[in-house]
Design a protein around this motif. Structure first.
Motif, mmCIF file in Angstrom:
data_model
loop_
_atom_site.group_PDB
_atom_site.id
_atom_site.type_symbol
_atom_site.label_atom_id
_atom_site.label_comp_id
_atom_site.label_asym_id
_atom_site.label_seq_id
_atom_site.Cartn_x
_atom_site.Cartn_y
_atom_site.Cartn_z
ATOM 1 N N ASN A 215 0.809 -1.234 0.000
ATOM 2 C CA ASN A 215 0.000 0.000 0.000
ATOM 3 C C ASN A 215 0.840 1.281 0.000
ATOM 4 O O ASN A 215 0.370 2.339 0.438
ATOM 5 C CB ASN A 215 -0.977 0.030 1.180
ATOM 6 C CG ASN A 215 -1.976 -1.101 1.094
ATOM 7 O OD1 ASN A 215 -2.359 -1.496 -0.009
ATOM 8 N ND2 ASN A 215 -2.358 -1.661 2.228
ATOM 9 N N GLY A 216 2.067 1.170 -0.456
ATOM 10 C CA GLY A 216 2.950 2.334 -0.486
ATOM 11 C C GLY A 216 2.416 3.445 -1.405
ATOM 12 O O GLY A 216 1.737 3.179 -2.394
ATOM 13 N N VAL A 217 2.742 4.679 -1.015
ATOM 14 C CA VAL A 217 2.360 5.833 -1.845
ATOM 15 C C VAL A 217 3.624 6.647 -2.141
ATOM 16 O O VAL A 217 4.336 7.053 -1.219
ATOM 17 C CB VAL A 217 1.326 6.746 -1.136
ATOM 18 C CG1 VAL A 217 0.940 7.917 -2.045
ATOM 19 C CG2 VAL A 217 0.076 5.963 -0.746
ATOM 20 N N LEU A 218 3.886 6.861 -3.419
ATOM 21 C CA LEU A 218 5.011 7.706 -3.837
ATOM 22 C C LEU A 218 4.471 9.100 -4.135
ATOM 23 O O LEU A 218 3.474 9.247 -4.846
ATOM 24 C CB LEU A 218 5.661 7.105 -5.091
ATOM 25 C CG LEU A 218 6.846 7.883 -5.672
ATOM 26 C CD1 LEU A 218 8.034 7.903 -4.706
ATOM 27 C CD2 LEU A 218 7.284 7.282 -7.005
ATOM 28 N N ILE A 219 5.145 10.105 -3.577
ATOM 29 C CA ILE A 219 4.681 11.494 -3.724
ATOM 30 C C ILE A 219 5.786 12.302 -4.393
ATOM 31 O O ILE A 219 6.913 12.356 -3.892
ATOM 32 C CB ILE A 219 4.406 12.119 -2.334
ATOM 33 C CG1 ILE A 219 3.484 11.215 -1.511
ATOM 34 C CG2 ILE A 219 3.820 13.519 -2.468
ATOM 35 C CD1 ILE A 219 3.920 11.086 -0.076
ATOM 36 N N ASN A 220 5.434 12.953 -5.493
ATOM 37 C CA ASN A 220 6.439 13.737 -6.207
ATOM 38 C C ASN A 220 5.984 15.183 -6.329
ATOM 39 O O ASN A 220 5.111 15.505 -7.126
ATOM 40 C CB ASN A 220 6.663 13.133 -7.600
ATOM 41 C CG ASN A 220 7.727 13.885 -8.377
ATOM 42 O OD1 ASN A 220 8.448 14.726 -7.805
ATOM 43 N ND2 ASN A 220 7.838 13.606 -9.663
ATOM 44 N N THR A 221 6.578 16.045 -5.501
ATOM 45 C CA THR A 221 6.343 17.485 -5.685
ATOM 46 C C THR A 221 7.631 18.151 -6.157
ATOM 47 O O THR A 221 7.778 19.368 -6.056
ATOM 48 C CB THR A 221 5.862 18.163 -4.376
ATOM 49 O OG1 THR A 221 6.813 17.868 -3.349
ATOM 50 C CG2 THR A 221 4.482 17.707 -3.978
ATOM 51 N N LEU A 242 0.171 -0.277 -5.026
ATOM 52 C CA LEU A 242 0.949 0.973 -4.974
ATOM 53 C C LEU A 242 0.200 2.127 -5.630
ATOM 54 O O LEU A 242 -0.575 1.928 -6.550
ATOM 55 C CB LEU A 242 2.289 0.787 -5.711
ATOM 56 C CG LEU A 242 3.282 -0.192 -5.099
ATOM 57 C CD1 LEU A 242 4.533 -0.286 -5.976
ATOM 58 C CD2 LEU A 242 3.660 0.206 -3.673
ATOM 59 N N ARG A 243 0.503 3.350 -5.124
ATOM 60 C CA ARG A 243 -0.142 4.545 -5.684
ATOM 61 C C ARG A 243 0.899 5.654 -5.908
ATOM 62 O O ARG A 243 1.958 5.658 -5.279
ATOM 63 C CB ARG A 243 -1.246 5.028 -4.739
ATOM 64 C CG ARG A 243 -2.458 4.097 -4.772
ATOM 65 C CD ARG A 243 -3.350 4.245 -3.576
ATOM 66 N NE ARG A 243 -2.711 3.775 -2.360
ATOM 67 C CZ ARG A 243 -3.194 3.954 -1.140
ATOM 68 N NH1 ARG A 243 -4.320 4.601 -0.973
ATOM 69 N NH2 ARG A 243 -2.560 3.498 -0.089
#
Ligand code: 3PG
Length: 305
Positions: A215-221, A242-243
Motif C-alpha cells: 500500500n505504499g504511496v510515492l509522492i512527487n512534488t 501501490l499509488r
C-alpha cells in the motif's frame, strides 16, 4: 534599469503589486509579461537589466538575446530551467530565492496524500496517516517543512540527504538514512524533494518503487524528470497496491491515468508554489535580490558561482 518579470504562470495579484512597490521604491522600471510565449520573452529581454522568472525556460537563446542583462532571479527553488553555463559565459549572476515557497509545497504534499488515502473522496473507506512511516528524500527547505507538518499527523519520519549532516536531520526529530534502498523499503510513504540534475534525472524507477511496503504511496512534488516513467508504470502494473501522486503531469500522463485510474493523481500544472503567500514571498524576495545585485553586487543566493 529595467526589471523584467516574465511568468507563464502568473503570480497572485497581491504579489505583483508588492513587486511593483519594491521596484518603484528603488526608482527602477518594471515590465511585467504574464502568460507570454518564448517570442515575447525574446522581445522583452532585449533591453532588460534584470530578469525574474518562475519555471520559465531561460535558455542560451534568451541569454544571447539580452546584452544588457546582469542578473536572473528564479523566484523559487529549482533552477533547472535556467542555462547556467550560458549565463556564466555572459557574466550574468543567477540566483534563486530559497525557502520562500517551501511551506506551500509541503502543504500540498499532505493535500495530495490525504486525498489519495481517502480514495479521492469517492465515498469508500480509506486509511489514515497516523502511525504510518514517511521517508523524505532530500532534507532541504521543503523536506524540513514536510517533516514539521508530518509530526502533526503523528507519522514516523526518516530522511535521506547526503548534503545535510545527520545532526541537522536528528534535531528535526527525523531519523537520518544513508541508503536510498532503505528509504523506499522502510516507508509507507516516500516524498521526493531532490532537484532535477543530470545525476537524479530518471533515478526513481522500477527497482526502488518495487521495494516499497504494501500500500505504499510515492509522492512527487519535485520534478517530473526525476522519474523513470516506464519503470514506474511497470511497477504499478505489477503491484496493484501501490499509488502515485505528482504535482505536475508526467509525460505519459494519459497512459498512467488509463492504466491505473484512481491509483494516480496529477495536478494539471505545477501547483506546489501556487499560493498567494508563496507568490508574495518569492516574488518580493526576487525583486529585492535583483535590485540589491544591480545596486551593489549582492549575490548571497548565487547558484552559478
Ligand atoms: C520551485 O522550484 O520553486 C517550485 O517547483 C515552484 O515552481 P513554480 O514557481 O514554477 O511554481
Amino acid at each position: 534599469m529595467k526589471i523584467l518579470v516574465f511568468t507563464e504562470k502568473p503570480f497572485a495579484q497581491a504579489a505583483v503589486k508588492a513587486i511593483e512597490n519594491v521596484v518603484n521604491a528603488a526608482g527602477q522600471e518594471l515590465e511585467l509579461v504574464e502568460k507570454g510565449t518564448k517570442a515575447d520573452l525574446l522581445q522583452a529581454v532585449k533591453n532588460a537589466n534584470a530578469l525574474i522568472v518562475r519555471s520559465d525556460i531561460v535558455d542560451a537563446e534568451v541569454i544571447e538575446n539580452a546584452p544588457e542583462l546582469k542578473v536572473i532571479v528564479r523566484a523559487g527553488a529549482g533552477y533547472d530551467n535556467i542555462d547556467l553555463e550560458a549565463a556564466t559565459k555572459h557574466g550574468i549572476c543567477v540566483m534563486n530565492t530559497p525557502g520562500q515557497n517551501s511551506n506551500a509545497v509541503a502543504e500540498l504534499v499532505f493535500g495530495m496524500v490525504v486525498m489519495m488515502c481517502r480514495n479521492q473522496y469517492n465515498g469508500t473507506s480509506g486509511s489514515e496517516l497516523k502511525g504510518k512511516s514517511l521517508g523524505i528524500y532530500a532534507f532541504g527547505q521543503v523536506g524540513r517543512n514536510v517533516a514539521r507538518i508530518a509530526k502533526g499527523f503523528d507519522m514516523k519520519l526518516e530522511a535521506l540527504d547526503t548534503f545535510v549532516p545527520d545532526a541537522v536531520i536528528e534535531e528535526a526529530g527525523v531519523k537520518p538514512l544513508h541508503n536510498v534502498d532503505e528509504l523506499f523499503a522502510q516507508n509507507d510513504f516516500v516524498s521526493l524533494h531532490i532537484p532535477a540534475t543530470p545525476a537524479t534525472k530518471g533515478s526513481i524507477g522500477y527497482d526502488l518503487v518495487m521495494k516499497m511496503p504494501k500500500n505504499g504511496v510515492l509522492i512527487n512534488t519535485a520534478r517530473k524528470e526525476i522519474i523513470d516513467e516506464e519503470g514506474l508504470i511497470k511497477a504499478l502494473e505489477e503491484r496493484p497496491d501501490l499509488r502515485y501522486v505528482s504535482d505536475i503531469k508526467p509525460s505519459k500522463a494519459d497512459e498512467f491515468e488509463h492504466k491505473f485510474a484512481a491509483r494516480v493523481f496529477f495536478t494539471p500544472k505545477k501547483m506546489g508554489a501556487q499560493t498567494a503567500e508563496a507568490n508574495f514571498n518569492a516574488g518580493v524576495a526576487a525583486a529585492e535580490q535583483a535590485i540589491a545585485y544591480l545596486k551593489d553586487g549582492w549575490n548571497k543566493f548565487q547558484v552559478n558561482k
